[in-house]
Design an enzyme around this catalytic site. Structure first.
Site, PDB file in Angstrom:
ATOM      1  CB  CYS B  88      -2.688 -11.476   0.229  1.00 29.84           C
ATOM      2  SG  CYS B  88      -3.000  -9.839  -0.450  1.00 29.84           S
ATOM      3  CB  CYS B 213      -4.049   0.201   6.683  1.00 34.05           C
ATOM      4  SG  CYS B 213      -5.625   1.058   6.530  1.00 34.05           S
ATOM      5  CE  LYS B 340      -1.115  -1.093  12.034  1.00 26.00           C
ATOM      6  NZ  LYS B 340      -0.023  -0.431  11.322  1.00 26.00           N
ATOM      7  CG  HIS B 344       0.726  -7.774   3.243  1.00 18.06           C
ATOM      8  ND1 HIS B 344       1.023  -9.093   2.941  1.00 18.06           N
ATOM      9  CD2 HIS B 344      -0.511  -7.552   2.715  1.00 18.06           C
ATOM     10  CE1 HIS B 344       0.010  -9.626   2.253  1.00 18.06           C
ATOM     11  NE2 HIS B 344      -0.921  -8.710   2.107  1.00 18.06           N
TER      12      HIS B 344
END
Lengths: 490, 400
Positions: B88, B213, B340, B344
């Protein structure tokens, strides 16, 4: 002196409530209502005959690192996971017995464990060292059958040798005939049975007495002098009838564990024996017999050395450790009798690189790490270069076994996201006593069983199943320490 | 300590696609969206680009491997395109490569672009990654929420924090990011939520619930960098320069030794110390104006505040609950909504973080514009707590 020098047992933690089964099937099979009593042992999704055999072997051998006394390893089962790939070879790797052990699979009938014990006794006379006989079964049954209620899953271990004998072998009797009370063709999952009354009268009723009488004669003992008579069967009270036929006193009939465990198949006579030996007294005479494509009976006399041996956990503690399972669909799913929706995450390819597995077999199957001779730090997986901050040393690690060491949970979680046969999927980091850390899966666990600082021990289990190619991957998992007897003795 | 890159490289232009469930867009469309904006912002022609770095993580469900997908999608003038993959943290890594290329003099102008197309898998959450042939034979088939959730168990244990209090603190992290995201028209999630909603959400991985998440999003972001003198010659004013770019990668110590306690990121602390040194920052809690951190999960953001030396050890819970990192707080964090809520798209996230810092430093952030920010820090993490790659970038106005 020749005979049994050690024993062990394993009964899976889950105990399926039989009433949950009969109630779920009452609409279809009301005639099974009479069987709604007690529980049967039920293998977790990640247990099979190999993993249960490993558990029984560890129960027998204890936690000591030196297992060089084991010269040969026999694995008896009617449900060996692999038709081609030595199942006993996997067990041997898990037990870190070493490359020179003579490993052998035995199958073909529920009598296989008894035959294996007979062979082990013959073998032990010719070698320096002991023969470890393991037996395990994890049988599949059809929904709404009597077998799914009567059967259970489990394993037993008998260590056979000539030193420190705890039950001396006196003699045996065998009858091998093609009496087909049930059968299962290669590749099939489920047994097909003939009529119970015929099995009882023509099979057990005639073949067993023949084997038992021969055994008693060869042992040079009388039927009346038998203190314990072991004969597993799902047929009610047939053990008592058989004792009567053979002239063995009624009080000698050993409890067949039907109420809590069920009939575990191949290992069952030896599981009963392992349970009995926990309380057997020196001098007592034991007849162990089992039915299957004929019959076999073996006679032992308990020696004074029985006082010097105890299994690590033992059948009675395994019995006590059970937790009741009331979900019948979970049982069906674990036995591959119910196909659950796995979701797309369940589509992940679990292909195993066999080259990689072979290269790392000691780390994967034996849970052998590496201990740096310079710093004492323990590495898992082992590597040529140590992780030591600022001073990574090259080629300083020596093999270091972790499987018999306990550990403490550092961090954990339980998730519902991935496909997992028994959600939630628990895993976390554990720190081994004496060093070493692994992020590993937890098994035989429920919410509330684990937190940071929880003490855990290792169990050998199925890691993944490659349905596409028919391969099973094994590895070790952490499970909460259930009682103090499992403490490492070192 | 090397000389470093402070003020040697400036941002010439940036672009960022709308993030979210982009059912309408292929990875090529997303790249074009970010690239077109960045090129228009830079005011240059494709022929002025000397080299390109391309960040994408899930090549199997996204663009495919190598540099070709970017070269072809954007019809680049046969310049070198190199794919960068570092979990990431790949976005910041691609930017680092472009920045280094310019700083070295090898390139006058370089571009870095990240893209991820995650919503072509058929299910929610991240696709399951492959990890070679050995690791799957012993390591759990772990998912990201459960890997990061373990921070919470270890943090609670280390600092004696009550489970309910930590759950509330991480809920506040998410409530704050949702409030910020609601002001961002490019964000994946633009709806404010309440603490009750967060606390009552279904559990994904103990103790993380759904709102702990981040979004799994499609998106792309691009950055074009050059030297300050070239930027000025192209008529650019109010330049934003790189003050520091640091990466730290685990070497197995956290994972395999018994020394790491599981409650923090070893790499983040190393990268932060190096980045502050490179940027000449000695009092981060006073000197950093704003932050974009890798809030893949709410608990990650919370512990990161300590790893970046912004909150004292064990003090993040109090700072979070005090609103220190809220939009009105001392150091606003995730002012664009963060992973958030902005979303992402893995390979693009590091560049998306820089995009917000760039807009804020140039006073172009619209309704979420902060008052007079000077220094922005981005923290981009790849992997999982016991083994990861941590990239930290510090950008700020180029004075003089």
């Amino acid at each position: 002196m020749l005979g049994i020098v050690g024993y062990g047992a394993y009964i899976p933690r889950l105990r399926l409530n039989r009433k949950a089964v009969t109630q779920a099937n009452a609409w279809f099979a009301p005639h099974l209502g009479g069987k709604a009593k007690g529980t049967r042992a039920m293998a977790n999704w990640d247990e099979d005959s190999i993993t249960m055999a490993v558990a029984a072997a560890r129960d027998c051998l204890g936690s000591g690192e030196d297992r060089s006394r084991v010269h040969s390893l026999y694995l008896a089962s009617s449900t060996l996971p692999f038709a081609e790939r030595l199942n006993a070879g996997i067990v041997s790797e898990a037990l870190t017995l070493g490359d020179t052990v003579e490993a052998l699979d035995i199958g073909g009938s529920l009598r296989a464990a008894m035959s294996g014990l007979g062979e082990a006794l013959s073998k032990a006379q010719t070698i320096k060292g002991d023969v470890l006989l393991l037996a395990a079964d994890n049988r599949k049954t059809r929904a709404a059958s009597a077998q799914e209620i009567d059967y259970g899953d489990g394993a037993a271990a008998m260590l056979v040798g000539t030193r420190n004998v705890i039950a001396e072998y006196l003699g045996g009797g065998t009858v091998s005939v093609d009496f087909v009370d049930h059968f299962r063709l290669a590749g099939e999952d489920i047994d097909y049975f003939w009529e119970e009354r015929w099995i009882r009268d023509e099979g057990i009723g005639k073949l067993l007495p023949k084997a038992i009488k021969t055994a008693l004669k060869n042992a040079g003992v009388t039927a009346e002098s038998v203190d314990h008579f072991i004969f597993p069967s799902t047929l009610s009270k047939i053990d008592a009838q058989l004792a009567k036929t053979c002239g063995i006193k009624p009080a000698a009939v050993v409890d067949n564990l039907a109420a809590g465990v069920g009939d575990t198949g191949t290992p069952h006579a030896l599981l009963m024996l392992a349970h009995l030996l926990e309380t057997a007294q020196p001098g007592q005479l034991i007849v162990v017999s089992q039915f299957g494509s004929g019959a076999q009976a073996l006679v032992f006399r308990v020696t004074d050395a029985i006082r010097n041996f105890q299994p690590r956990t033992g059948a009675s503690k395994w019995l006590a450790r059970g937790v009741e399972e009331t979900s019948y669909t979970k049982f069906l799913a674990f036995k591959s009798q119910l196909e659950l929706e796995r979701g797309m995450r369940g589509e992940q390819d679990k292909k195993t690189a066999l080259t990689t597995l072979y290269r790392h077999r000691s780390a994967i199957l034996g849970l052998v790490g590496g201990r740096c001779e310079k710093t004492g730090e323990v590495h898992y997986p082992p590597s040529r270069l140590s992780y030591t901050q600022g001073a990574p040393a090259l080629d300083t690690q020596k093999p270091y076994k972790l499987a018999e060491r306990q550990a403490t949970v550092l961090s954990w979680s339980a998730e519902y996201l991935s496909y997992y046969p028994s959600p939630p999927h628990f895993y976390g980091q554990i720190d081994f006593d004496g060093g070493g850390r692994i992020l590993m899966e937890f098994t035989d666990i429920a919410k509330g069983d684990v937190d940071t600082s929880t003490r855990v021990e290792m169990v050998f289990r199925v890691k993944d199943v490659d349905d596409k190619r028919g391969f099973v991957r094994y590895f070790w998992k952490a499970t909460p320490l259930r009682d103090a007897t499992a403490q490492v003795s070192e | 300590m090397p000389i470093g890159i402070k003020d040697k490289v400036v941002i010439l232009g940036m672009g960022c696609s709308r993030f979210g469930e982009r059912w309408d867009a292929s990875p090529e469309d997303l790249m074009i969206e970010a690239y077109s904006e960045a090129m228009a912002d830079a005011g240059i022609a494709p022929e002025q680009l000397d080299a390109a770095w391309f960040s994408t993580h899930m090549s199997d469900v996204g663009t495919g491997r190598g540099g070709l997908p970017m070269g072809i999608a954007l019809r680049l003038p046969n310049i070198g395109v190199t794919r960068v993959e570092n979990f990431c943290a790949g976005g910041t890594e691609a930017a680092r490569a472009a920045v280094y290329a310019v700083a070295s003099g090898a390139c006058d102008i370089a571009i870095a672009l990240g893209v991820e197309k995650l919503k072509d898998t058929g299910y929610g959450g991240l696709p399951v990654a492959t990890v070679g042939t050995y690791i799957p034979q012993w390591y759990p088939a772990a998912v990201a929420p459960a890997n990061f959730a373990q921070l919470a168990t270890a943090y609670r244990h280390k600092h004696g924090v009550d489970a309910a209090l930590l759950k509330r603190a991480i809920a506040h992290v998410s409530v704050k990011s949702h409030a910020n995201g609601s002001k961002n028209p490019k964000a994946h999630l633009q709806k404010a939520v309440t603490e009750e909603q967060v606390l009552d959400a279904p559990i994904i991985a103990e103790p993380l619930g759904l709102f702990d998440c981040c979004g799994v999003s499609d998106g792309s972001a691009a950055i074009i960098v050059t030297r300050p003198d070239i930027a000025r010659s192209l008529g650019k004013r109010d330049l934003v320069s790189f003050k520091a770019l640091q990466v730290a990668t685990s070497n197995g110590w956290e994972m395999h030794s018994n020394e790491w306690d599981g409650s923090y990121f070893h790499t983040a602390r190393i990268a932060a110390r190096k980045a502050y040194a490179e940027a000449g920052i000695t009092r981060p809690r006073e000197q950093v104006s704003m932050l974009e951190v890798h809030d893949c999960f709410s608990v990650t953001e919370l512990v990161t505040m300590e790893d970046l030396y912004l909150s004292p050890e064990g003090g993040a819970v109090k700072d979070v609950m005090d609103g220190f990192f809220d939009a009105e707080g001392k150091i606003p964090c995730q002012i664009d909504g963060g992973l958030k809520c902005f979303g992402h798209p893995v390979g693009a996230s590091g560049i998306r973080m820089l995009y917000e810092m760039y807009l804020q430093l140039q006073g172009r952030a619209g309704p979420r514009q902060l008052k007079d920010p000077r220094i922005g820090l981005t923290h981009n993490l790849g992997g999982q707590p016991p083994q990861n790659v941590c990239s930290i970038a510090i950008v700020g106005r180029l004075e003089g």
